[in-house]
Design a protein around this motif. Structure first.
Motif, PDB file in Angstrom:
ATOM      1  N   VAL A  93      -0.051 -19.557 -52.643  1.00 49.30           N
ATOM      2  CA  VAL A  93       1.694 -20.499 -53.239  1.00 49.30           C
ATOM      3  C   VAL A  93       2.412 -18.936 -53.211  1.00 49.30           C
ATOM      4  O   VAL A  93       3.385 -18.763 -53.943  1.00 49.30           O
ATOM      5  N   SER A 125       5.704 -19.152 -51.807  1.00 50.89           N
ATOM      6  CA  SER A 125       6.194 -20.121 -52.901  1.00 50.89           C
ATOM      7  C   SER A 125       7.387 -21.782 -52.129  1.00 50.89           C
ATOM      8  O   SER A 125       7.197 -22.845 -51.791  1.00 50.89           O
ATOM      9  N   THR A 182      11.968 -23.459 -59.088  1.00 45.87           N
ATOM     10  CA  THR A 182      10.343 -23.750 -59.032  1.00 45.87           C
ATOM     11  C   THR A 182       9.509 -22.928 -59.380  1.00 45.87           C
ATOM     12  O   THR A 182       8.647 -22.912 -60.455  1.00 45.87           O
ATOM     13  N   THR A 183       9.939 -21.778 -58.714  1.00 42.29           N
ATOM     14  CA  THR A 183       8.358 -20.669 -58.348  1.00 42.29           C
ATOM     15  C   THR A 183       8.875 -20.244 -60.171  1.00 42.29           C
ATOM     16  O   THR A 183       7.919 -19.373 -60.156  1.00 42.29           O
ATOM     17  N   PHE A 189       6.932 -22.268 -62.175  1.00 45.98           N
ATOM     18  CA  PHE A 189       5.205 -21.758 -61.962  1.00 45.98           C
ATOM     19  C   PHE A 189       5.169 -20.068 -62.074  1.00 45.98           C
ATOM     20  O   PHE A 189       3.496 -20.248 -63.024  1.00 45.98           O
ATOM     21  N   LYS A 196       1.669 -19.687 -65.114  1.00 52.52           N
ATOM     22  CA  LYS A 196       0.912 -18.857 -65.510  1.00 52.52           C
ATOM     23  C   LYS A 196       0.271 -18.377 -66.364  1.00 52.52           C
ATOM     24  O   LYS A 196      -0.368 -17.908 -67.015  1.00 52.52           O
ATOM     25  N   PHE A 231       1.852 -30.068 -58.552  1.00 51.57           N
ATOM     26  CA  PHE A 231       2.137 -28.834 -58.808  1.00 51.57           C
ATOM     27  C   PHE A 231       1.376 -28.191 -59.828  1.00 51.57           C
ATOM     28  O   PHE A 231       0.732 -27.315 -60.228  1.00 51.57           O
ATOM     29  N   TYR A 232       2.652 -28.345 -61.431  1.00 50.65           N
ATOM     30  CA  TYR A 232       2.600 -28.188 -61.933  1.00 50.65           C
ATOM     31  C   TYR A 232       1.289 -28.290 -63.166  1.00 50.65           C
ATOM     32  O   TYR A 232       1.535 -26.836 -63.544  1.00 50.65           O
ATOM     33  N   THR A 289      -1.310 -25.623 -61.256  1.00 48.14           N
ATOM     34  CA  THR A 289      -1.509 -24.467 -62.579  1.00 48.14           C
ATOM     35  C   THR A 289      -1.670 -24.433 -63.539  1.00 48.14           C
ATOM     36  O   THR A 289      -2.453 -23.658 -63.826  1.00 48.14           O
ATOM     37  N   SER A 291      -4.878 -21.690 -63.849  1.00 49.97           N
ATOM     38  CA  SER A 291      -4.269 -20.069 -65.106  1.00 49.97           C
ATOM     39  C   SER A 291      -5.032 -20.238 -65.980  1.00 49.97           C
ATOM     40  O   SER A 291      -5.788 -18.399 -65.919  1.00 49.97           O
TER      41      SER A 291
END
Length: 537
Positions: free
Chosen positions: A304, A308, A326-327, A330, A334, A397-398, A401, A405
């Motif tokens: 990722v 990404s 979007t990255t 992310f 984190k 996906f989030y 994360t 994290s």
């Protein structure tokens, strides 16, 4: 527990938790800003149309571009691997302070080489700069956690080592967003992609400057027979006079432990290596610590971090700006997760529970994303906007994360810095850092090919690895929170189960402290009786 609460291994004067130890830890861990920034910006930089045009990549096939992008990313990882190994002789001969300063210097050299690249020079100079930057980052990833572990009071050791991870994420957020800002506000051309490469010089320069203000690790100084300087530095870091009981006890413990361990290892550069490979228990610790970085990479994090745009494209997101935005989100998640881990979780919930919880939530999220791609096949049905299923995949996906994290992101670094005795720590930390970069190299080198060959199977692969890691952590990894570095070996005593080791060792520590209090109380009572008798006479 409050966010700044502490569980102490023994009564500790409040002066010990002073700005000096926090400042030293922050300067050392600032090395991680370089790491986080580099890991975040490079994948989005090479996806910019201006970068592709500059280096004639627009006419490359998907296979050719995948190979070039993998080389740009993985050469850095290879440099980090060898840099982590070189960090051992650097840390042994120069110490932690001057090793970090050298890392900042070499990093700036590599960053400058990347900045002077252009269409006329080709990608060769970028490759060279990436390797040199990697060497510096690998050495820093070795030295910074060691330094912080050696200067930290036990009750806040996890928190201070955790600053390393926080700085990593701060660098990552900047790295993820820098290209989005350039893509939105800078006209496509040479300057657009150059901005992100040039920003590398900021964290590298700040580490170089900050290292001058560090005091050398007292533990390293004692290991070099510079005890007077070590005592002076320990007094400075603890903000206590030389005759303070807490400081006297700590310094005597450092001297006694290093003297004992030196007798086991022998003096010289090769002593720690001989000691590690001659001890089954130390080899076991080395394998456990190194394996944590394999499991960390098994979460899919470096796939990722470095690719990404490819990840989000597989979910169905199209367009450079959308992917970069979007990255960037992310990266923010984190950072927030790492901050929560640092302030609340690492020294209260501990290492084992964090890793297992992170794996459970991460595996479920990855399974969902893989199932969505397998069923909906978004790559075969591109849409201008995501449907409900696509939005749910991005949401998971989030969620992945959010679980990753505050768990796997920084905890392996804390454990790796805590696991080993002083006389072998520089060597073992080199092994820990090298293992991180080795597994990161494998992921970075083959991720583009994995997505091409496996499709949704990539997500199923990473999810399954996270499931396996739950059992590994439970049955293999002992808890290390609040255990003094000088007593870490007790966690690995023969016959002691990893899931019970922390309770047993902390019980011994509390019993010893209670016995000492009783003994001190008895001594004080006898002294008081004697004084009263003298006064009566």
């Amino acid at each position: 527990m409050g966010k700044f609460s502490r569980v102490e291994d023994r009564p500790t004067p409040p002066e010990v938790y002073n700005w000096r130890v926090y400042f030293a830890a922050m300067v050392a861990t600032f090395a991680a800003v370089m790491i986080g920034y580099d890991s975040a910006f490079i994948g989005t930089s090479i996806s910019l149309a201006s970068f592709k045009k500059e280096f004639s990549l627009t006419n490359k096939t998907t296979t050719e571009f995948n190979l070039i992008s993998a080389n740009i990313v993985s050469l850095y990882q290879a440099g980090c691997f060898f840099g982590a190994i070189f960090g051992y002789p650097v840390g042994y001969y120069l110490g932690r302070k001057w090793g970090l300063l050298a890392s900042g210097t070499v990093f700036c050299v590599g960053a400058i080489l990347q900045c002077v690249a252009s269409a006329s020079t080709g990608l060769g100079i970028i490759y060279a700069g990436r390797i040199i930057v990697g060497l510096a980052i690998g050495a820093a990833s070795n030295l910074a956690p060691i330094y912080v572990a050696e200067i930290s009071p036990p009750a806040i050791r996890g928190r201070l080592i955790g600053l390393y991870e926080l700085c990593w994420q701060i660098g990552g957020v900047v790295g993820f967003w820098i290209n989005y800002g350039a893509n939105q506000n800078v006209k496509p051309g040479h300057s657009q992609w150059l901005i992100a490469f040039a920003v590398q010089l900021i964290p590298g320069g700040l580490l170089f400057i900050g290292a001058f203000f560090l005091v050398e690790s007292p533990r390293w100084l004692v290991s070099r027979d510079r005890n007077a300087e070590a005592l002076k530095n320990l007094c400075y870091l603890r903000h206590l006079p030389e005759d303070a009981p807490y400081l006297v006890d700590e310094f005597h413990a450092i001297e006694a432990t290093i003297a004992h361990e030196r007798g086991l290892a022998g003096a010289g550069f090769w002593g720690p290596l001989k000691t590690v490979f001659a001890s089954r228990l130390l080899i076991k610790r080395l394998l456990i610590g190194a394996s944590l970085f394999a499991w960390q990479n098994g979460t899919g994090i470096n796939a990722v971090n470095y690719y990404s745009p490819t990840v989000f494209k597989s979910i169905g997101l199209t367009g450079t700006s959308t992917s970069l935005l979007t990255t960037g989100v992310f990266g923010i998640i984190k950072l927030i997760g790492s901050l929560i881990w640092l302030l609340w979780l690492v020294d209260s919930l501990g290492r084992r529970y964090l890793l297992m919880i992170g794996s459970i939530g991460g595996a479920l999220s990855m399974y969902y994303i893989g199932a969505y791609i397998a069923i909906a096949k978004p790559a075969d049905h591109p849409m201008a906007t995501l449907d409900a299923g696509g939005r749910s995949a991005v949401a998971f996906f989030y969620i992945w994360t959010i679980f990753y994290s505050p768990s796997w992101n920084g905890t392996p670094w804390v454990v790796g810095a805590e696991f080993f005795p002083q006389h072998v720590r520089t060597f073992t930390q080199a092994c820990m850092a090298a293992s991180n970069w080795l597994f990161g190299f494998l992921i970075a080198r083959f991720t583009p090919q994995m997505f091409t060959a496996m499709g949704y199977g990539v997500y199923m692969f990473f999810a399954s690895l996270m499931v396996l890691s739950i059992f590994y952590v439970y049955f293999i990894l002992p808890e290390t929170k609040q255990v003094p570095l000088e007593r870490m070996e007790e966690l690995f005593a023969p016959g002691l189960k990893p899931w019970r080791a922390h309770t047993v060792v902390m019980g011994r520590i509390h019993d010893a402290n209670a016995a000492r209090k009783i003994e001190e109380g008895s001594h004080d009572s006898l002294e008081k009786v004697s004084n009263d008798h003298k006064e009566h006479v």
